[in-house]
Write an enzyme that holds these catalytic residues in place. Structure first.
Site, PDB file in Angstrom:
ATOM      1  N   GLY A   1      10.606  34.319 -20.230  1.00  0.00           N
ATOM      2  CA  GLY A   1      10.706  34.852 -21.578  1.00  0.00           C
ATOM      3  C   GLY A   1       9.414  34.714 -22.350  1.00  0.00           C
ATOM      4  N   CYS A   2       9.265  33.597 -23.047  1.00  0.00           N
ATOM      5  CA  CYS A   2       8.145  33.437 -23.977  1.00  0.00           C
ATOM      6  C   CYS A   2       6.799  33.289 -23.285  1.00  0.00           C
ATOM      7  CB  CYS A   2       8.419  32.259 -24.901  1.00  0.00           C
ATOM      8  SG  CYS A   2       9.904  32.504 -25.928  1.00  0.00           S
ATOM      9  N   ILE A   3       6.770  32.694 -22.094  1.00  0.00           N
ATOM     10  CA  ILE A   3       5.505  32.596 -21.357  1.00  0.00           C
ATOM     11  C   ILE A   3       5.067  33.982 -20.917  1.00  0.00           C
ATOM     12  CG2 ILE A   3       4.365  31.679 -19.306  1.00  0.00           C
ATOM     13  CD1 ILE A   3       4.969  29.576 -21.435  1.00  0.00           C
TER      14      ILE A   3
ATOM     15  N   THR B   1       4.055  36.122 -23.979  1.00  0.00           N
ATOM     16  CA  THR B   1       2.784  35.699 -24.559  1.00  0.00           C
ATOM     17  C   THR B   1       1.611  36.126 -23.684  1.00  0.00           C
ATOM     18  OG1 THR B   1       3.795  33.824 -25.718  1.00  0.00           O
ATOM     19  CG2 THR B   1       1.436  33.675 -25.262  1.00  0.00           C
TER      20      THR B   1
END
Length: 230
Positions: free
Chosen positions: A161-163, A166
């Protein structure tokens, strides 16, 4: 019958296919580096939480990285978490419908606080991000541009998700992104492996944590980083 391919960094056949298609090039290291520590807070790091998992190994490796970085004065560290107002005034309905756990990410609660083992320093920025990417609707881009950063080391969670998000944004904005494989984690082992493969093929260089730490230890200093406040 076509064989089912298993995704993973060790998938030689798929990697060969990607290389032939022009994927999986190397971004390498630039001139000025920052570390982005993504969402290492209670909601993600406690197994008893709705979306939590045991990330002790990931945390240990992040601390190893931070120990090396904090011995220098030229590599800024930026932490992120996700947090919303208790009235949900800043949490759109679509987000609440798709990810109901976000309703529990209340600003000021234990769930959104960084784990104390990270020992965040006063000059290390903490950003509240409303979506998966640390760049979306935050001041991260301004912080990096102001310090002439061209390379970000991305650690934390979750890989799928966030990795990943980003790293995709980092590429979109023209930053080199380095992901130490052992310093990112996910609640799903299969999602972790599949997304590490795709991150490495599309957005960033996935490297062993020891290689990253060794590089930082040998890297010449580039001048004192500008502090960003607490």
């Amino acid at each position: 019958m076509t064989a089912v391919q298993t995704h993973g960094l060790g998938n030689r056949d798929l990697l060969d296919q990607y290389l032939a298609a022009g994927f999986a090039g190397r971004v390498g290291w630039g001139e000025r580096v920052a570390v982005l520590v993504i969402d290492m807070a209670g909601a993600w790091t406690r197994p008893d939480e709705m979306i939590g998992a045991n990330l002790d190994g990931v945390l240990d490796n992040i601390r190893r990285l931070l120990e090396v970085v904090r011995e220098r004065d030229d590599i800024p560290v930026v932490f992120t978490t996700m947090a919303y107002d208790e009235t949900y005034s800043d949490l759109p309905l679509v987000t609440r419908l798709k990810t109901p756990h976000s309703e529990r990410m209340i600003r000021g609660s234990e769930r959104v606080r960084l784990v104390p083992e990270l020992d965040r320093r006063p000059h290390e920025a903490l950003i509240e991000k409303p979506r998966a990417s640390a760049f979306f609707n935050t001041n991260l881009l301004s912080i990096l541009v102001a310090q002439r950063i061209d390379t970000v080391i991305v650690v934390g969670c979750s890989t799928s998700g966030c990795i990943r998000s980003t790293c995709e944004s980092a590429l979109d904005y023209g930053f080199r992104a380095i992901v130490p494989a052992e310093a990112v984690g996910d609640r799903s082992a299969s999602a972790h492996e599949a997304n590490l493969f795709d991150i490495n093929a599309r957005y960033a260089d996935v490297l062993p944590i020891d290689e990253v730490i060794d590089h930082l230890g040998r890297r010449p200093r580039t001048g004192t980083a500008v502090t960003t406040g607490g």
